[in-house]
Enzyme design. Structure first.
Site, PDB file in Angstrom:
ATOM      1  N   ASP A 273     100.664 -52.005   5.566  1.00 16.87           N
ATOM      2  CA  ASP A 273     101.645 -52.734   4.768  1.00 16.87           C
ATOM      3  C   ASP A 273     102.790 -51.777   4.458  1.00 16.87           C
ATOM      4  OD1 ASP A 273     102.971 -54.318   2.901  1.00 16.87           O
ATOM      5  OD2 ASP A 273     101.287 -54.448   1.497  1.00 16.87           O
TER       6      ASP A 273
ATOM      7  N   HIS B 170      94.723 -57.505  -1.052  1.00 12.29           N
ATOM      8  CA  HIS B 170      94.611 -56.959  -2.414  1.00 12.29           C
ATOM      9  C   HIS B 170      93.128 -56.920  -2.761  1.00 12.29           C
ATOM     10  CE1 HIS B 170      98.956 -57.338  -3.688  1.00 12.29           C
ATOM     11  NE2 HIS B 170      98.928 -58.030  -2.566  1.00 12.29           N
TER      12      HIS B 170
ATOM     13  N   HIS C  60      98.492 -51.584  -4.406  1.00 13.26           N
ATOM     14  CA  HIS C  60      97.162 -52.191  -4.355  1.00 13.26           C
ATOM     15  C   HIS C  60      96.293 -51.509  -3.310  1.00 13.26           C
ATOM     16  CE1 HIS C  60      98.668 -54.384  -0.729  1.00 13.26           C
ATOM     17  NE2 HIS C  60      99.801 -54.366  -1.415  1.00 13.26           N
TER      18      HIS C  60
ATOM     19  N   GLU D 274     107.820 -48.911   0.425  1.00 12.78           N
ATOM     20  CA  GLU D 274     106.363 -48.999   0.472  1.00 12.78           C
ATOM     21  C   GLU D 274     105.794 -48.319   1.713  1.00 12.78           C
ATOM     22  OE1 GLU D 274     102.862 -52.443   0.205  1.00 12.78           O
ATOM     23  OE2 GLU D 274     104.918 -53.005   0.766  1.00 12.78           O
TER      24      GLU D 274
ATOM     25  N   GLU E  63     103.919 -49.004  -3.660  1.00 14.15           N
ATOM     26  CA  GLU E  63     105.199 -49.705  -3.515  1.00 14.15           C
ATOM     27  C   GLU E  63     106.011 -49.722  -4.816  1.00 14.15           C
ATOM     28  OE1 GLU E  63     104.825 -53.927  -2.659  1.00 14.15           O
ATOM     29  OE2 GLU E  63     102.668 -53.817  -2.960  1.00 14.15           O
TER      30      GLU E  63
ATOM     31  N   ASP F  76     109.636 -56.613   3.719  1.00 10.57           N
ATOM     32  CA  ASP F  76     108.246 -56.243   3.466  1.00 10.57           C
ATOM     33  C   ASP F  76     107.382 -56.895   4.543  1.00 10.57           C
ATOM     34  OD1 ASP F  76     105.733 -55.662   2.411  1.00 10.57           O
ATOM     35  OD2 ASP F  76     106.204 -56.338   0.389  1.00 10.57           O
TER      36      ASP F  76
END
Length: 296
Positions: A92, A163, A155, A281, A188, A81
Site C-alpha cells: 500500500d 486493516h 495500519h 505512504e 501514512e 493512493d
C-alpha cells in the site's frame, strides 16, 4: 510470503511513479484510476483496493463511481493512493502531486507529510512503542507549521486483510504496544493547515464484503457471491462489478447489500474545515534493527 510482499511492493512503486507523472490539468479522474488499476493487473498482480484519487480537502476513500466526470484542475492538490496484492499479500503506497501553478502552501504540506514519513521509517524496529511513531510524525509536521490529521492512521496488514487491527497514529498518544519482527505496516502521515480532522461525506464508492446474509432478491445473492469470490475481504469498487452485471439492477442489489449489512460502505472523507491535505505512504516489514520498505 516475503517474496509475494516484495513483488507487490515493486509493482505498486512502479505504477505509482509512472502514474504520478500523468496527473495534469484536465485529466479525468476515471482515466487515472483505470490506468493505475490496469497497470497493476498488467504487471502481474491485482489491486488490493480501488485506486483513491482524493483532491484538495477530500482526504481519502474517493474513487471514481461508474461514469465519473470529475476532472483534475490547475492548482489542485491530488493524493494518489494505491495498493496491489500478490496472492493476498498487500503493498500500500501513496503520493501527493501539486498540479501546475499550485499555491505555495501545497508544497509546504507535501514536504511536511513526506518528511514525517521519512522520520517515522527511521524510527521503526522491533520493540518500538507504536505511540513513538505518532510522536515523531506529529513533531515533524508541526515543524513545518502544519497539523497532522488526528483521526486518520496507518495500519497493520495481513494476508487478504488491508486493516488487520493495529492502528499507527499520526499524533502523539499513549500506546505502549510494541512492534514485533515480521509486522507489516502501512505508515501514512497526512498534513494540513486546517483543523486536522476528517469527517464523512455522503458519497460511498468503495465497499468491502462483511458476511453472508439471507437476501430476498436472487440478483443480490448473485452479486454478493461474486464479491465474496473475487475480492475476499478486500475493498472493491462498484464499477468493477459492471463487467458482470447490468448497471441498473446492480444499483438496486448494492443498496440491498448495504442495508442488510452484507457489505460495508466506506464514506468519502474530507478535512472538516475544508482545508487542503497532503499524504505520503509506504509499506514496511518490521525487522529486529529497522525495517524493509517494500514500496520505495
Amino acid at each position: 510470503m516475503i517474496s509475494s510482499y516484495l513483488k507487490a511492493g515493486k509493482i505498486v512503486s512502479k505504477v505509482r511513479d509512472d502514474a504520478s507523472k500523468l496527473i495534469k490539468d484536465g485529466m479525468p479522474v476515471l482515466e487515472l484510476v483505470n490506468h493505475v488499476e490496469g497497470s497493476i493487473r498488467s504487471e502481474g498482480s491485482e489491486p488490493a483496493f480501488p485506486c483513491n484519487v482524493s483532491i484538495n480537502d477530500v482526504t481519502a476513500h474517493y474513487t471514481s463511481p461508474p461514469g465519473d466526470k470529475t476532472l483534475i484542475k490547475e492548482g489542485d492538490l491530488v493524493k494518489l493512493d494505491l495498493g496491489a496484492h500478490v496472492d493476498g499479500f498487500i503493498a500500500d503506497t501513496a503520493i501527493t502531486v501539486a498540479v501546475g501553478d499550485a499555491d505555495e502552501r501545497c508544497y509546504v504540506m507535501m514536504d511536511a507529510a513526506r518528511e514525517a514519513l521519512e522520520d517515522a521509517l527511521a524510527t521503526i524496529r522491533a520493540g518500538v512503542e507504536v505511540g513513538e511513531i505518532g510522536r515523531v510524525i506529529e513533531e515533524k509536521i508541526h515543524s513545518h507549521g502544519m497539523k497532522p490529521v488526528a483521526n486518520l492512521t496507518g495500519h497493520s496488514m495481513d494476508r487478504w486483510i488491508l486493516h488487520s487491527g493495529l492502528s499507527i497514529p499520526n499524533i502523539t498518544e499513549r500506546n505502549p504496544h510494541l512492534l514485533e519482527e515480521g509486522d507489516v505496516l502501512a505508515i501514512e502521515p497526512f498534513a494540513t493547515d486546517g483543523v486536522g480532522l476528517v469527517t464523512d461525506m455522503p458519497e460511498t464508492h468503495i465497499f468491502r464484503f462483511l458476511r453472508d446474509r439471507p437476501l430476498r432478491l436472487v440478483h443480490a445473492r448473485r452479486v454478493l457471491g461474486r464479491i465474496k469470490e473475487e475480492y475476499h475481504a478486500l475493498p472493491f469498487a462498484q464499477r468493477w462489478l459492471e463487467e458482470y452485471f447490468e448497471p441498473k439492477r446492480l444499483n438496486a442489489s448494492m443498496r440491498m447489500l448495504i442495508q442488510s449489512r452484507a457489505i460495508y460502505p466506506y464514506h468519502v472523507l474530507r478535512e472538516k474545515s475544508g482545508a487542503l491535505v497532503a499524504q505520503w505512504e509506504h509499506t514496511v516489514i518490521v525487522e529486529k534493527d529497522g525495517c524493509t520498505v517494500i514500496t520505495e
